[in-house]
Design a protein around this motif. Sequence first.
Motif: not given
Length: 189
Positions: A1-24
């Motif tokens: 059976m396949k696994k459902l994997v959730f991936g996300i990037n957050l700030t320390i204060d839990g913000c998940c708005d992609h315009t607020k964080g930075t990727g490197d």
Amino acid sequence: MKKLVFGINLTIDGCCDHTKGTGDEEIHEYFANLIREADVLVYGRKTYELMVPFWPDIAKDLSGPTKSINDFALAFDAVDKIVVFSHTLDKVENPKVEVVNTDLKEEIIKLKQGEGKDILLGGVDLPSQLVALDLIDEYRIVIQPYIVGEGRRLFDDVNLLEKLKLELVESKQLKSGAIALHYVKNPRS
């Protein structure tokens, strides 16, 4: 059976708005590797429209400003199938994309029963619904070393019947100070 994997990037204060964080470089590399472990991507309409055509366009001519962005684009573009859950999007021209507007739980269970690699889930609204349905098997959360003080927070709208216990199976500090966390769902007793 396949696994459902959730991936996300957050700030320390839990913000998940992609315009607020930075990727490197390292974060793009981390998520490219995560995508390579999947053969199906699952999004809601909003996340899908953020990802497509942006990443496939970069993959076509490797027009990203860095190698890691181009590698992420190539990994994204190589995935076999993208499933988009939407009641407002009718269809798309890409043969790799399937638009679904039927029962969320039923469709995810069908996907998980398939053969192949994992299913990678992204976004905010759809994952919140799937957390409430107890269908996510693994959580890959990267915590960015920023406090942004505003923006959308992850799981603000989740309504659980009982607390969901997760087990930390891996953590990795990235050069930027970000922390990549890998949790699995504990089986209920």
